[in-house]
Design a protein around this motif. Structure first.
Motif, PDB file in Angstrom:
ATOM      1  N   ARG A 192       3.945  10.734  -2.978  1.00 60.28           N
ATOM      2  CA  ARG A 192       2.884   9.766  -2.673  1.00 60.28           C
ATOM      3  C   ARG A 192       1.969  10.250  -1.550  1.00 60.28           C
ATOM      4  O   ARG A 192       0.812   9.849  -1.471  1.00 60.28           O
ATOM      5  CB  ARG A 192       3.502   8.428  -2.291  1.00 60.28           C
ATOM      6  N   TRP A 193       2.491  11.080  -0.654  1.00 58.33           N
ATOM      7  CA  TRP A 193       1.713  11.528   0.495  1.00 58.33           C
ATOM      8  C   TRP A 193       1.427  13.029   0.447  1.00 58.33           C
ATOM      9  O   TRP A 193       0.853  13.582   1.388  1.00 58.33           O
ATOM     10  CB  TRP A 193       2.471  11.214   1.793  1.00 58.33           C
ATOM     11  N   ALA A 194       1.827  13.700  -0.633  1.00 59.28           N
ATOM     12  CA  ALA A 194       1.764  15.161  -0.665  1.00 59.28           C
ATOM     13  C   ALA A 194       0.337  15.696  -0.550  1.00 59.28           C
ATOM     14  O   ALA A 194       0.117  16.799  -0.035  1.00 59.28           O
ATOM     15  CB  ALA A 194       2.425  15.682  -1.942  1.00 59.28           C
ATOM     16  N   ARG A 195      -0.640  14.960  -1.053  1.00 61.95           N
ATOM     17  CA  ARG A 195      -2.025  15.443  -1.045  1.00 61.95           C
ATOM     18  C   ARG A 195      -2.757  15.101   0.255  1.00 61.95           C
ATOM     19  O   ARG A 195      -3.928  15.459   0.425  1.00 61.95           O
ATOM     20  CB  ARG A 195      -2.777  14.866  -2.237  1.00 61.95           C
ATOM     21  N   CYS A 196      -2.089  14.393   1.148  1.00 63.30           N
ATOM     22  CA  CYS A 196      -2.729  14.030   2.411  1.00 63.30           C
ATOM     23  C   CYS A 196      -2.735  15.227   3.367  1.00 63.30           C
ATOM     24  O   CYS A 196      -1.792  16.016   3.422  1.00 63.30           O
ATOM     25  CB  CYS A 196      -1.994  12.856   3.066  1.00 63.30           C
ATOM     26  N   LYS A 197      -3.802  15.334   4.106  1.00 67.95           N
ATOM     27  CA  LYS A 197      -3.942  16.393   5.102  1.00 67.95           C
ATOM     28  C   LYS A 197      -3.587  15.830   6.468  1.00 67.95           C
ATOM     29  O   LYS A 197      -4.053  14.758   6.857  1.00 67.95           O
ATOM     30  CB  LYS A 197      -5.380  16.903   5.100  1.00 67.95           C
ATOM     31  N   VAL A 198      -2.748  16.561   7.208  1.00 67.43           N
ATOM     32  CA  VAL A 198      -2.318  16.116   8.531  1.00 67.43           C
ATOM     33  C   VAL A 198      -3.233  16.718   9.583  1.00 67.43           C
ATOM     34  O   VAL A 198      -3.428  17.944   9.630  1.00 67.43           O
ATOM     35  CB  VAL A 198      -0.855  16.514   8.804  1.00 67.43           C
ATOM     36  N   ARG A 199      -3.815  15.845  10.400  1.00 65.02           N
ATOM     37  CA  ARG A 199      -4.656  16.296  11.524  1.00 65.02           C
ATOM     38  C   ARG A 199      -3.953  15.907  12.818  1.00 65.02           C
ATOM     39  O   ARG A 199      -3.537  14.757  12.993  1.00 65.02           O
ATOM     40  CB  ARG A 199      -6.035  15.650  11.462  1.00 65.02           C
ATOM     41  N   VAL A 200      -3.819  16.876  13.711  1.00 64.60           N
ATOM     42  CA  VAL A 200      -3.133  16.648  14.983  1.00 64.60           C
ATOM     43  C   VAL A 200      -4.171  16.647  16.101  1.00 64.60           C
ATOM     44  O   VAL A 200      -4.941  17.610  16.258  1.00 64.60           O
ATOM     45  CB  VAL A 200      -2.065  17.731  15.237  1.00 64.60           C
ATOM     46  N   PHE A 201      -4.185  15.547  16.866  1.00 66.20           N
ATOM     47  CA  PHE A 201      -5.117  15.397  17.989  1.00 66.20           C
ATOM     48  C   PHE A 201      -4.329  15.442  19.299  1.00 66.20           C
ATOM     49  O   PHE A 201      -3.299  14.754  19.423  1.00 66.20           O
ATOM     50  CB  PHE A 201      -5.881  14.075  17.898  1.00 66.20           C
ATOM     51  N   VAL A 202      -4.823  16.219  20.238  1.00 62.82           N
ATOM     52  CA  VAL A 202      -4.185  16.291  21.559  1.00 62.82           C
ATOM     53  C   VAL A 202      -5.270  16.182  22.625  1.00 62.82           C
ATOM     54  O   VAL A 202      -6.443  16.473  22.378  1.00 62.82           O
ATOM     55  CB  VAL A 202      -3.405  17.613  21.743  1.00 62.82           C
ATOM     56  N   GLY A 203      -4.840  15.747  23.795  1.00 62.20           N
ATOM     57  CA  GLY A 203      -5.775  15.675  24.912  1.00 62.20           C
ATOM     58  C   GLY A 203      -5.979  17.042  25.536  1.00 62.20           C
ATOM     59  O   GLY A 203      -5.095  17.910  25.460  1.00 62.20           O
ATOM     60  N   VAL A 243       0.820  -1.200   0.000  1.00 63.56           N
ATOM     61  CA  VAL A 243       0.000   0.000   0.000  1.00 63.56           C
ATOM     62  C   VAL A 243       0.860   1.259   0.000  1.00 63.56           C
ATOM     63  O   VAL A 243       0.436   2.320  -0.458  1.00 63.56           O
ATOM     64  CB  VAL A 243      -0.946  -0.006   1.219  1.00 63.56           C
ATOM     65  N   PHE A 244       2.087   1.150   0.477  1.00 61.49           N
ATOM     66  CA  PHE A 244       2.948   2.325   0.573  1.00 61.49           C
ATOM     67  C   PHE A 244       3.648   2.647  -0.744  1.00 61.49           C
ATOM     68  O   PHE A 244       4.393   3.624  -0.816  1.00 61.49           O
ATOM     69  CB  PHE A 244       3.983   2.121   1.674  1.00 61.49           C
ATOM     70  N   GLN A 245       3.443   1.849  -1.769  1.00 56.94           N
ATOM     71  CA  GLN A 245       4.034   2.130  -3.070  1.00 56.94           C
ATOM     72  C   GLN A 245       3.126   2.972  -3.951  1.00 56.94           C
ATOM     73  O   GLN A 245       3.547   3.441  -4.997  1.00 56.94           O
ATOM     74  CB  GLN A 245       4.369   0.817  -3.798  1.00 56.94           C
ATOM     75  N   SER A 246       1.900   3.145  -3.558  1.00 53.52           N
ATOM     76  CA  SER A 246       0.934   3.884  -4.377  1.00 53.52           C
ATOM     77  C   SER A 246       0.643   5.247  -3.762  1.00 53.52           C
ATOM     78  O   SER A 246       0.919   5.499  -2.583  1.00 53.52           O
ATOM     79  CB  SER A 246      -0.373   3.090  -4.494  1.00 53.52           C
ATOM     80  N   ARG A 247       0.094   6.151  -4.569  1.00 55.65           N
ATOM     81  CA  ARG A 247      -0.282   7.477  -4.084  1.00 55.65           C
ATOM     82  C   ARG A 247      -1.471   7.363  -3.115  1.00 55.65           C
ATOM     83  O   ARG A 247      -2.409   6.611  -3.362  1.00 55.65           O
ATOM     84  CB  ARG A 247      -0.632   8.388  -5.260  1.00 55.65           C
ATOM     85  N   GLN A 248      -1.408   8.126  -2.049  1.00 53.48           N
ATOM     86  CA  GLN A 248      -2.415   8.011  -0.997  1.00 53.48           C
ATOM     87  C   GLN A 248      -3.650   8.878  -1.243  1.00 53.48           C
ATOM     88  O   GLN A 248      -4.657   8.725  -0.556  1.00 53.48           O
ATOM     89  CB  GLN A 248      -1.781   8.387   0.347  1.00 53.48           C
ATOM     90  N   GLY A 249      -3.557   9.779  -2.217  1.00 50.02           N
ATOM     91  CA  GLY A 249      -4.718  10.599  -2.540  1.00 50.02           C
ATOM     92  C   GLY A 249      -5.024  11.623  -1.461  1.00 50.02           C
ATOM     93  O   GLY A 249      -4.187  11.967  -0.619  1.00 50.02           O
ATOM     94  N   LYS A 250      -6.258  12.117  -1.478  1.00 42.41           N
ATOM     95  CA  LYS A 250      -6.671  13.158  -0.531  1.00 42.41           C
ATOM     96  C   LYS A 250      -7.237  12.534   0.736  1.00 42.41           C
ATOM     97  O   LYS A 250      -8.405  12.706   1.092  1.00 42.41           O
ATOM     98  CB  LYS A 250      -7.702  14.080  -1.172  1.00 42.41           C
ATOM     99  N   LYS A 251      -6.412  11.806   1.430  1.00 36.72           N
ATOM    100  CA  LYS A 251      -6.795  11.220   2.713  1.00 36.72           C
ATOM    101  C   LYS A 251      -6.159  12.037   3.833  1.00 36.72           C
ATOM    102  O   LYS A 251      -5.638  13.117   3.607  1.00 36.72           O
ATOM    103  CB  LYS A 251      -6.368   9.755   2.771  1.00 36.72           C
ATOM    104  N   THR A 252      -6.213  11.505   5.020  1.00 38.03           N
ATOM    105  CA  THR A 252      -5.645  12.219   6.162  1.00 38.03           C
ATOM    106  C   THR A 252      -4.574  11.382   6.832  1.00 38.03           C
ATOM    107  O   THR A 252      -4.599  10.141   6.793  1.00 38.03           O
ATOM    108  CB  THR A 252      -6.726  12.564   7.194  1.00 38.03           C
ATOM    109  N   ILE A 253      -3.621  12.061   7.419  1.00 35.51           N
ATOM    110  CA  ILE A 253      -2.650  11.439   8.330  1.00 35.51           C
ATOM    111  C   ILE A 253      -3.010  11.947   9.712  1.00 35.51           C
ATOM    112  O   ILE A 253      -2.846  13.136  10.016  1.00 35.51           O
ATOM    113  CB  ILE A 253      -1.206  11.819   7.968  1.00 35.51           C
ATOM    114  N   ASP A 254      -3.531  11.087  10.544  1.00 39.83           N
ATOM    115  CA  ASP A 254      -4.007  11.476  11.867  1.00 39.83           C
ATOM    116  C   ASP A 254      -2.917  11.237  12.900  1.00 39.83           C
ATOM    117  O   ASP A 254      -2.441  10.097  13.077  1.00 39.83           O
ATOM    118  CB  ASP A 254      -5.262  10.687  12.247  1.00 39.83           C
ATOM    119  N   VAL A 255      -2.503  12.305  13.561  1.00 40.88           N
ATOM    120  CA  VAL A 255      -1.415  12.248  14.536  1.00 40.88           C
ATOM    121  C   VAL A 255      -2.001  12.467  15.931  1.00 40.88           C
ATOM    122  O   VAL A 255      -2.578  13.532  16.212  1.00 40.88           O
ATOM    123  CB  VAL A 255      -0.351  13.324  14.232  1.00 40.88           C
TER     124      VAL A 255
END
Length: 1011
Positions: free
Chosen positions: A845-856, A811-823
């Motif tokens: 491959r990950w450039a279009r992904c949006k990073v979301r940061v979650f904190v307590g 799965v890491f060889q393909s483009r991830q599209g407009k998904k999210t990276i949840d941190v």
């Protein structure tokens, strides 16, 4: 004590056979035969019976002598190890042939026919001299002398000879640095500088030689056409006559070449004799008194005023310049590689090439200087050839030196209609000669010999290039025929190229075309010698000592400069072609290893840079996650390798590590298979293997010793242990112990979990690392490390079968599209949890992904905490805009999830197996993965936090491309390993996206400052 008897158990036979069916076994014979590795000569050599053998030529050669078995040196395993004690010896410790021929068959077999071989005189010197003299000597040297004058002509000759002389010295050095095979110039450059430059120059040099065939053939055709014109014979017109004669001539030369090297060599000797006779006729002619007819054509024998007049330049026409003359003359000096080009047909190339080449350069240079000086002293520039142009003294209103001798050529000089003289008549040497037909014979010999030498050189060089398979589609031309391995197909290709250029039929047009190609070759030969010398490689040991690396560098630079001074656009084209071919080979990366100086240079540069890093202090701004990956064989966990490679490629260090359990011999480990797998996958990573008694000891070795200087890993990457409940409980202790060891050594830690798992070894039936996954599915007794069912582990690994499997897609060889990276940045670890997602988003491959940061956080302060975190991340310049505060992260998890966690740890609780407190304490000491009720209660809050975190992740990140979570840390000696493992399990459980658990070493890896 019988030493011979003891030694016999290690005897090793090395019988050789042409068959492929071989078996490997330890010999049990008590005596040695003639084919054994250790022979009776070792007794004489050492004074006692031993497996050691004295030095032998067979140990250092790749070839075999017909009728005699090739001896082999005993391996270190044979000398050092006890075969009964080593269960996994190297694969080749004794070699016996199943198909070994009987003695009768060996006696009846006939040796293969010996090919024709040449010495330094006939094979190199004469061949080079014939190729150097060529067409320019007879047809253009007098004309160049008239244009440039004797003085500048000598400079042109000496500059050309200096370049070729320096190149000859460099060629001699390279040719004496090891055994030279066929392929000539291409072989020398490619084995010295590598396939990239060697392949490109091999193609260009072979093409230049094919064009040179046309040049020399056109020179021959010009002479024949001039003789036909004198006899008033014409087939069509001048140009077409030259084309017809040239095509017929090159066809005849092709027939001689394809007949074999013996016929070609005999023809070259005949041509050499013709040239020597023509030289003698010319020298005699300059001394003989001039006849009236010759005087009318400009020949007056030796005259000082003619020498003085011809000593200075007399430029005429568009080509009338120093570099115009140089470009026309220089190809006449380019035949110095004719001997080296047939290196495969020489008796001893290491002696023949230096001696023959340097002597050829010396004698041909002397001949050029003598001819230019003598003909410039005998023949004036302009003459009409009209016997009526004599004038009586006094010589008034008369132009030219001819006036001093009673000849007035003023009219034709003023009108530029003179047909004779040095600058007008290409056949001046025939005029001077004592017997002009001998000059014609010499022209025939020089042009035909040079054409024949080039027609042989081009296919020989091209054949070697074809056999190396550096370029697609050329292997067809590499096929050999006959005892001399003649490249008949390459001959036909060179013939076709030559015919195409013969149709141009203009010698002055063809000559400059090949000048740049030959200069490219000379520049690279000189650079090869310089580069091999400057790298200080221990393998650079030429027996030819009369060279200088700085002189070679000068020769390379001068060659390139002259290329641009001659024809700058042709130089750009030649260099462009080389760069294109170089880029192709760099892209294809051919599987060859020739020990080139480029490899030595790469080592020197890498060593220098690594040592230089010791003087560079670490800084937060230069921090890079340098990853040590516990991948086992990389092909077994491609997803893990692909993921880490995504953010380390071309940016930081990546090392794939494998721990082999005790019982393996380190020598038996072949890492080249896995390195090839990584290279085919275009993953820039090192591969390192250690042999240890168990996984944890091996990882401890890796953590402490992997790397070089400051080029060492700072992040440990592991795959999640999916079957920890099904394996031996001691494996849990080892797995969690590895995490503790990494933290103790100040490593950051990343653990990757995927729903389908990482290990694909069952799919390709390869071995599994016991510490990570086992193939048994039976749940074991939690109180012991043993079970009634022994885990079935395939510890064999067949590299050929492994490499035969196609590269598995992940799965890491393909483009991830407009998904999210949840941190989920729940605990501050220094910033590694944020840095890894940032590095991922820098890749396509990950450039279009949006990073979301979650904190307590707390409900009452959501906005304040959110704004505070936004400000912090903004100062880090990471570009993360979506920040979410989770107020319910500290809430109570659902009861069914708590029940599932309790069921998860139940088999590892002491209360489940022992009710007595004293026995319970003893159990936890003997089995540290077990946990008491007090320990469970002590860490209850932290356990509930992990359960609740999983619920939150399930709600927010079901469709994420990647989930990054701060890894919880269990205190060494206080938190049982099974409980810690359960935390990792419950946090990442039942999640569809890949989960990366990250924990930095609590030191800053992000900074808001600029210094």
């Amino acid at each position: 004590m019988n030493l011979t008897t003891n030694r016999s158990q290690f005897s090793v036979s090395s019988g050789l056979s042409n068959g492929d069916d071989r078996k490997f076994s330890l010999g049990g014979c008590s005596s040695y035969d003639n084919d054994s590795v250790a022979s009776h000569s070792s007794v004489v050599f050492s004074g006692y019976d031993t497996l050691d053998t004295p030095p032998s030529y067979d140990f250092y050669t790749n070839t075999e002598v017909f009728g005699r078995a090739k001896k082999s040196r005993p391996s270190l395993f044979q000398l050092h190890s006890n075969p009964q004690d080593d269960p996994s010896p190297p694969p080749l410790y004794e070699e016996t042939s199943v198909d070994k021929q009987s003695p009768e068959e060996d006696e009846s077999a006939e040796p293969p026919p010996e090919p024709m071989r040449f010495g330094w005189a006939q094979g190199v010197m004469i061949r080079c001299m014939l190729n150097i003299w060529g067409v320019i000597l007879y047809l253009r040297l007098p004309w160049i002398t008239a244009q440039a004058g004797i003085g500048l002509t000598w400079i042109i000759i000496l500059v050309s000879s200096s370049i070729t002389g320096i190149t000859g010295l460099s060629t001699s050095a390279i040719a004496t640095n090891g055994k030279v095979k066929g392929g000539g110039t291409y072989f020398l450059i490619s084995r010295s500088l590598g396939p990239e430059l060697g392949g490109s120059i091999g193609l260009i040099f072979a093409f230049a030689n094919a064009v040179a065939v046309a040049m020399h053939t056109v020179g021959f055709a010009e002479t024949v056409q001039a003789l036909m014109q004198d006899s008033e014979v014409c087939m069509v017109d001048r140009l077409n006559d030259i084309r017809i004669i040239g095509v017929i001539t090159v066809t005849c030369l092709l027939a001689i070449s394809m007949a074999g090297m013996e016929w070609e060599s005999k023809a070259q000797v005949l041509f050499f004799i013709l040239i020597m006779v023509s030289f003698a006729s010319y020298i005699v002619g300059t001394i003989m008194p001039s006849t009236t007819q010759k005087q009318a054509r400009g020949f007056f024998s030796y005259r000082s005023d003619i020498f003085a007049d011809n000593f200075v330049p007399g430029w005429r026409g568009p080509e009338g310049s120093f570099f115009g003359m140089f470009s026309i003359f220089f190809p006449s000096a380019t035949g110095i590689l004719a001997g080296a080009n047939i290196s495969g047909d020489l008796k001893d190339p290491n002696i023949a090439i230096p001696r023959g080449t340097m002597l050829a350069i010396f004698w041909t240079t002397m001949s050029y200087l003598i001819i230019s000086a003598t003909i410039g002293s005998c023949v004036i520039r302009d003459a009409s050839g009209n016997l009526n142009d004599t004038i009586p003294p006094p010589y008034e209103d008369c132009l030219g030196v001819g006036c001093h001798y009673g000849w007035n050529f003023s009219e034709c000089m003023n009108n530029r209609t003179c047909d004779f003289g040095l600058i007008n008549n290409y056949q001046t040497m025939s005029l001077v000669s004592a017997f002009s037909p001998l000059i014609a014979a010499g022209i025939f010999g020089a042009t035909l010999s040079s054409a024949l030498a080039c027609l042989v050189s081009a296919p020989k060089v091209f054949q070697c290039l074809c056999k190396d398979n550096l370029y697609p589609g050329i292997g067809f031309f590499g096929k050999s025929y006959g005892k001399n391995n003649e490249p008949l197909r390459s001959y036909m290709l060179a013939y076709i190229i030559a015919v195409c250029f013969i149709l141009i039929a203009e010698l002055n047009t063809i000559a400059p075309i090949i000048s740049n190609f030959f200069l490219c070759s000379y520049a690279l030969i000189n650079f090869s010698c310089f580069h091999a010398s400057i790298t200080n490689s221990p393998g650079w040991r030429p027996t030819f000592r009369f060279y200088s690396k700085w002189l070679s560098l000068l020769g390379a630079v001068v060659s390139v400069i002259i290329m641009f001074l001659l024809t700058w656009w042709a130089a750009l084209i030649a260099i462009g072609i080389i760069i294109f071919l170089l880029g192709y080979v760099l892209y294809k990366k051919p599987d060859v290893n020739w020990g080139s100086s480029m490899q030595a240079s790469s080592y020197n540069m890498a060593l220098s840079q690594c040592v230089g890093l010791n003087q560079v202090e670490d800084h937060i701004k230069n921090y890079r996650p340098q990853c040590l990956i516990l991948s086992g064989p990389p092909s077994m966990r491609p997803s893990l390798v692909d993921f880490i490679s995504t953010f380390t490629k071309n940016q930081s260090l990546m090392i794939c590590a494998n721990v082999l359990k005790g019982g393996h011999s380190p020598v038996a480990v072949d890492s080249s298979t896995y390195i090839s797998w990584l290279n085919k996958r275009r993953i820039k990573s090192f591969y390192h293997t250690v042999v240890a008694d168990d996984l944890r000891v091996g990882v401890q070795m890796l953590l402490q010793s992997t790397g070089l200087g400051r080029m060492k890993p700072n992040v440990l990457v592991m795959g999640y242990k999916m079957n920890w409940r099904k394996g031996q409980p001691s494996n849990i202790e080892n797995y969690i112990g590895i995490l503790h060891d990494a933290f103790d050594l100040q490593y950051g830690v990343c653990v990757l979990r995927m729903k389908e798992g990482l290990d694909i070894s069952r799919t390709i039936k390869a071995h599994v690392n016991l510490g990570f996954e086992t193939s048994t599915e039976k749940v074991l007794d939690t109180r012991t490390s043993t079970s009634t069912t022994t885990p079935t582990i395939d510890t064999s690994l067949d590299p050929e079968a492994l490499m035969a499997v196609s590269q598995p897609a992940t799965v890491f060889q393909s483009r991830q599209g407009k998904k999210t990276i949840d941190v989920y940045w729940l605990s501050d670890d220094g910033g590694l949890t944020l840095l890894v997602p940032y590095l991922l988003t820098r890749k396509k491959r990950w450039a279009r992904c949006k990073v979301r940061v979650f904190v307590g956080g707390e409900v009452q302060q959501i906005e304040e905490q959110k704004q505070e975190l936004k400000t912090l991340i903004a100062r880090f310049r990471l570009g993360f805009q979506d920040i979410q505060v989770l107020p319910d992260i500290n809430g109570k998890p659902q009861s069914e999830h708590i029940k599932r966690f309790e069921d998860l740890i139940a088999p590892y609780r002491v209360s489940a197996v022992q009710k007595n407190d004293q026995e319970a304490d003893e159990t936890t000491k003997e089995c540290p993965w077990m946990m008491s009720d007090e320990e469970v209660e002590k860490f209850k809050a932290k356990s509930l936090r992990q359960i609740r975190l999983n619920e939150v992740i399930q709600d927010y990140s079901r469709d994420a491309a990647l989930i990054v979570v701060t890894m919880p840390v269990g205190r060494r000696g206080a938190c049982p390993s099974a409980l810690y493992m359960a935390w990792l399990e419950i946090v990442s459980r039942d999640l569809r996206p890949p989960v990366l658990l990250v924990r930095g070493n609590q030191e800053n890896v992000l900074t808001q400052y600029c210094q």
